[in-house]
Structures are given as C-alpha cells and as structure tokens.
Design a protein around this motif. Structure first.
Motif, PDB file in Angstrom:
ATOM      1  N   ALA A   1     -20.314  19.761  -8.450  1.00  0.00           N
ATOM      2  CA  ALA A   1     -21.630  19.807  -7.804  1.00  0.00           C
ATOM      3  C   ALA A   1     -22.507  20.809  -8.544  1.00  0.00           C
ATOM      4  CB  ALA A   1     -21.485  20.210  -6.347  1.00  0.00           C
ATOM      5  N   VAL A   2     -23.750  20.424  -8.778  1.00  0.00           N
ATOM      6  CA  VAL A   2     -24.697  21.284  -9.495  1.00  0.00           C
ATOM      7  C   VAL A   2     -25.939  21.446  -8.631  1.00  0.00           C
ATOM      8  CG1 VAL A   2     -26.131  21.500 -11.563  1.00  0.00           C
ATOM      9  CG2 VAL A   2     -23.866  20.473 -11.726  1.00  0.00           C
ATOM     10  N   GLY A   3     -26.440  22.673  -8.542  1.00  0.00           N
ATOM     11  CA  GLY A   3     -27.701  22.932  -7.861  1.00  0.00           C
ATOM     12  C   GLY A   3     -27.694  22.657  -6.372  1.00  0.00           C
ATOM     13  N   TYR A   4     -26.605  22.998  -5.695  1.00  0.00           N
ATOM     14  CA  TYR A   4     -26.521  22.748  -4.246  1.00  0.00           C
ATOM     15  C   TYR A   4     -27.608  23.494  -3.479  1.00  0.00           C
ATOM     16  CZ  TYR A   4     -24.413  27.345  -3.880  1.00  0.00           C
ATOM     17  OH  TYR A   4     -24.212  28.693  -3.941  1.00  0.00           O
ATOM     18  N   PHE A   5     -28.143  24.563  -4.055  1.00  0.00           N
ATOM     19  CA  PHE A   5     -29.152  25.382  -3.380  1.00  0.00           C
ATOM     20  C   PHE A   5     -30.577  24.895  -3.644  1.00  0.00           C
ATOM     21  CE2 PHE A   5     -27.423  27.413  -7.177  1.00  0.00           C
ATOM     22  CZ  PHE A   5     -28.498  27.283  -8.033  1.00  0.00           C
ATOM     23  N   LEU A   6     -30.743  23.864  -4.464  1.00  0.00           N
ATOM     24  CA  LEU A   6     -32.069  23.335  -4.759  1.00  0.00           C
ATOM     25  C   LEU A   6     -32.481  22.291  -3.736  1.00  0.00           C
ATOM     26  CD1 LEU A   6     -31.671  22.815  -8.607  1.00  0.00           C
ATOM     27  CD2 LEU A   6     -32.776  24.722  -7.444  1.00  0.00           C
ATOM     28  N   SER A   7     -33.754  21.993  -3.679  1.00  0.00           N
ATOM     29  CA  SER A   7     -34.237  20.921  -2.808  1.00  0.00           C
ATOM     30  C   SER A   7     -33.914  19.574  -3.454  1.00  0.00           C
ATOM     31  CB  SER A   7     -35.745  21.056  -2.582  1.00  0.00           C
ATOM     32  OG  SER A   7     -36.438  20.819  -3.790  1.00  0.00           O
ATOM     33  N   ALA A   8     -34.007  18.499  -2.676  1.00  0.00           N
ATOM     34  CA  ALA A   8     -33.671  17.167  -3.180  1.00  0.00           C
ATOM     35  C   ALA A   8     -34.547  16.754  -4.368  1.00  0.00           C
ATOM     36  CB  ALA A   8     -33.756  16.145  -2.053  1.00  0.00           C
ATOM     37  N   PRO A   9     -35.874  16.945  -4.330  1.00  0.00           N
ATOM     38  CA  PRO A   9     -36.678  16.586  -5.504  1.00  0.00           C
ATOM     39  C   PRO A   9     -36.309  17.404  -6.752  1.00  0.00           C
ATOM     40  CG  PRO A   9     -38.094  16.821  -3.596  1.00  0.00           C
ATOM     41  CD  PRO A   9     -36.733  17.307  -3.196  1.00  0.00           C
ATOM     42  N   GLU A  10     -35.990  18.682  -6.545  1.00  0.00           N
ATOM     43  CA  GLU A  10     -35.586  19.509  -7.679  1.00  0.00           C
ATOM     44  C   GLU A  10     -34.265  19.019  -8.262  1.00  0.00           C
ATOM     45  OE1 GLU A  10     -37.514  23.836  -6.579  1.00  0.00           O
ATOM     46  OE2 GLU A  10     -35.633  23.254  -5.610  1.00  0.00           O
ATOM     47  N   ARG A  11     -33.314  18.613  -7.411  1.00  0.00           N
ATOM     48  CA  ARG A  11     -32.036  18.087  -7.905  1.00  0.00           C
ATOM     49  C   ARG A  11     -32.249  16.812  -8.717  1.00  0.00           C
ATOM     50  NH1 ARG A  11     -29.567  18.220  -2.451  1.00  0.00           N
ATOM     51  NH2 ARG A  11     -29.773  20.407  -1.990  1.00  0.00           N
ATOM     52  N   ARG A  12     -33.139  15.951  -8.245  1.00  0.00           N
ATOM     53  CA  ARG A  12     -33.434  14.722  -8.998  1.00  0.00           C
ATOM     54  C   ARG A  12     -34.026  15.064 -10.375  1.00  0.00           C
ATOM     55  NH1 ARG A  12     -35.600  13.422  -3.805  1.00  0.00           N
ATOM     56  NH2 ARG A  12     -34.179  12.066  -2.677  1.00  0.00           N
ATOM     57  N   ASP A  13     -34.956  16.008 -10.407  1.00  0.00           N
ATOM     58  CA  ASP A  13     -35.582  16.409 -11.666  1.00  0.00           C
ATOM     59  C   ASP A  13     -34.563  17.044 -12.617  1.00  0.00           C
ATOM     60  OD1 ASP A  13     -37.992  15.518 -10.678  1.00  0.00           O
ATOM     61  OD2 ASP A  13     -38.732  17.529 -10.159  1.00  0.00           O
ATOM     62  N   VAL A  14     -33.726  17.928 -12.088  1.00  0.00           N
ATOM     63  CA  VAL A  14     -32.707  18.573 -12.917  1.00  0.00           C
ATOM     64  C   VAL A  14     -31.721  17.530 -13.439  1.00  0.00           C
ATOM     65  CG1 VAL A  14     -30.729  20.168 -12.851  1.00  0.00           C
ATOM     66  CG2 VAL A  14     -32.928  20.852 -11.891  1.00  0.00           C
ATOM     67  N   GLY A  15     -31.344  16.567 -12.604  1.00  0.00           N
ATOM     68  CA  GLY A  15     -30.455  15.492 -13.043  1.00  0.00           C
ATOM     69  C   GLY A  15     -31.056  14.703 -14.191  1.00  0.00           C
ATOM     70  N   ALA A  16     -32.349  14.428 -14.113  1.00  0.00           N
ATOM     71  CA  ALA A  16     -33.022  13.693 -15.193  1.00  0.00           C
ATOM     72  C   ALA A  16     -33.050  14.515 -16.482  1.00  0.00           C
ATOM     73  CB  ALA A  16     -34.435  13.321 -14.768  1.00  0.00           C
ATOM     74  N   VAL A  17     -33.270  15.816 -16.376  1.00  0.00           N
ATOM     75  CA  VAL A  17     -33.290  16.683 -17.565  1.00  0.00           C
ATOM     76  C   VAL A  17     -31.908  16.721 -18.212  1.00  0.00           C
ATOM     77  CG1 VAL A  17     -33.528  19.092 -18.300  1.00  0.00           C
ATOM     78  CG2 VAL A  17     -35.233  18.086 -16.789  1.00  0.00           C
ATOM     79  N   ILE A  18     -30.863  16.868 -17.397  1.00  0.00           N
ATOM     80  CA  ILE A  18     -29.502  16.908 -17.944  1.00  0.00           C
ATOM     81  C   ILE A  18     -29.138  15.569 -18.577  1.00  0.00           C
ATOM     82  CG2 ILE A  18     -27.062  17.226 -17.386  1.00  0.00           C
ATOM     83  CD1 ILE A  18     -27.997  19.059 -15.070  1.00  0.00           C
ATOM     84  N   ALA A  19     -29.449  14.468 -17.904  1.00  0.00           N
ATOM     85  CA  ALA A  19     -29.147  13.136 -18.445  1.00  0.00           C
ATOM     86  C   ALA A  19     -29.874  12.905 -19.766  1.00  0.00           C
ATOM     87  CB  ALA A  19     -29.516  12.062 -17.429  1.00  0.00           C
ATOM     88  N   ALA A  20     -31.130  13.342 -19.867  1.00  0.00           N
ATOM     89  CA  ALA A  20     -31.881  13.185 -21.115  1.00  0.00           C
ATOM     90  C   ALA A  20     -31.249  14.005 -22.240  1.00  0.00           C
ATOM     91  CB  ALA A  20     -33.331  13.596 -20.909  1.00  0.00           C
ATOM     92  N   ALA A  21     -30.821  15.220 -21.936  1.00  0.00           N
ATOM     93  CA  ALA A  21     -30.183  16.056 -22.958  1.00  0.00           C
ATOM     94  C   ALA A  21     -28.855  15.444 -23.406  1.00  0.00           C
ATOM     95  CB  ALA A  21     -29.962  17.464 -22.422  1.00  0.00           C
ATOM     96  N   LEU A  22     -28.081  14.909 -22.460  1.00  0.00           N
ATOM     97  CA  LEU A  22     -26.815  14.269 -22.825  1.00  0.00           C
ATOM     98  C   LEU A  22     -27.050  13.023 -23.675  1.00  0.00           C
ATOM     99  CD1 LEU A  22     -24.784  14.640 -19.513  1.00  0.00           C
ATOM    100  CD2 LEU A  22     -24.306  15.748 -21.701  1.00  0.00           C
ATOM    101  N   SER A  23     -28.065  12.241 -23.367  1.00  0.00           N
ATOM    102  CA  SER A  23     -28.329  11.041 -24.174  1.00  0.00           C
ATOM    103  C   SER A  23     -28.834  11.425 -25.571  1.00  0.00           C
ATOM    104  CB  SER A  23     -29.309  10.115 -23.466  1.00  0.00           C
ATOM    105  OG  SER A  23     -30.577  10.682 -23.394  1.00  0.00           O
TER     106      SER A  23
END
Length: 158
Positions: A124-146
C-alpha cells in the motif's frame, strides 16, 4: 533518476496556529469559568478544563501522526519504497521495475487505494493521502515505470 517522489500527510493547521487556537479557546473558557464561579456553578470548571486538555491532546496526536512519510525512487535497476512511520521506524522495500505494476482500486463509496504489485507482493502506498491525490500519484508512478520499461535502465553518465 526517473522518479524521486516524497509523500507526506496533509496538515490543515500549522503548529503556530494550533497554539493560537488552543490559547483562544482556553481564554474564552477561563472567562466563562469566572462567570460560572461567580454564579456558584463551580462543578462546570473541571469539564471546561477537560475540554481544553482534550483539544490540546487532539492537536498533539494529529501532528504526531503527521510525522511519517514515504519516499519512492526509481533509478538504476530498482524501485525503492522507503516508508517512515510517525514514530520513526523505517522500512525499505526494493522492487524490480520491470515486474512492478500500479493498482488503483476504487471503492463503491468513491475512495481509491493505491498499491504497488510485484511478483506476488502487494504494498500500500500513500494511505494518508486523499483519493484524488492517490489517483494522481498512481498515474505519476505508472508513467515513470512505463518510461523505464521503454528506455531501459539509465546510462551511468546521466
């Protein structure tokens, strides 16, 4: 380095403003307590003091829980997730970027949970963030991995 991301919990009030608020509430309760004392209703005073102490404890607990953070770094041949608890305990997890996937799970109530999945492990990553922030962080991580998968590891000179 393709990704260098530090996640910290949000705090709506800084410590200085919290002290001002507690002092203001304490001052108002002190003045109200003098009035109740003059009216002979002294049993109310301990409850007013307990209210101020509970407010102080609530802010202290809030700032203590905000001391933790997470750091994600993608460079070289690994994705490193460093999780620091509010009490200072550090947990470092290294994942292989080629096999790591980002999973954002939506709940029926509109919340989102962010996970890194790799070879049967799920973090689990960013459990303390809000839902929109988690979505944004997920997109940033996915883009970096790709980007990492598309270009491979970075050359040593970069």
């Amino acid at each position: 380095m393709l990704l260098d991301l530090t996640l910290r919990p949000n705090r709506s009030f800084d410590r200085r403003h919290a002290r001002w608020l507690i002092a203001a509430v304490g001052g108002l309760f002190f003045l109200g307590g003098l009035r109740f004392l003059a009216l002979g209703a002294w049993p109310i005073l301990p409850f007013m003091l307990a209210d101020v102490l509970l407010l102080l404890w609530a802010f202290h607990s809030n700032y203590l829980s905000g001391g933790g953070h997470e750091h994600l770094a993608l460079g070289g041949d690994d994705l490193t997730l460093t999780q620091v608890s509010p009490l200072g305990a550090v947990r470092v997890t290294r994942l292989e970027p080629y096999f790591t996937r980002v999973a954002v799970e939506e709940t029926p109530l509109g919340d989102a949970h962010l996970f890194l999945e790799s070879r049967g492990r799920r973090l689990a990553v960013g459990y303390f963030l809000s839902a929109p922030e988690r979505r944004d962080v997920g997109a940033v991580i996915a883009a970096a991995l790709s980007r990492y998968r598309a270009g491979g590891a970075l050359p040593a000179s970069v």
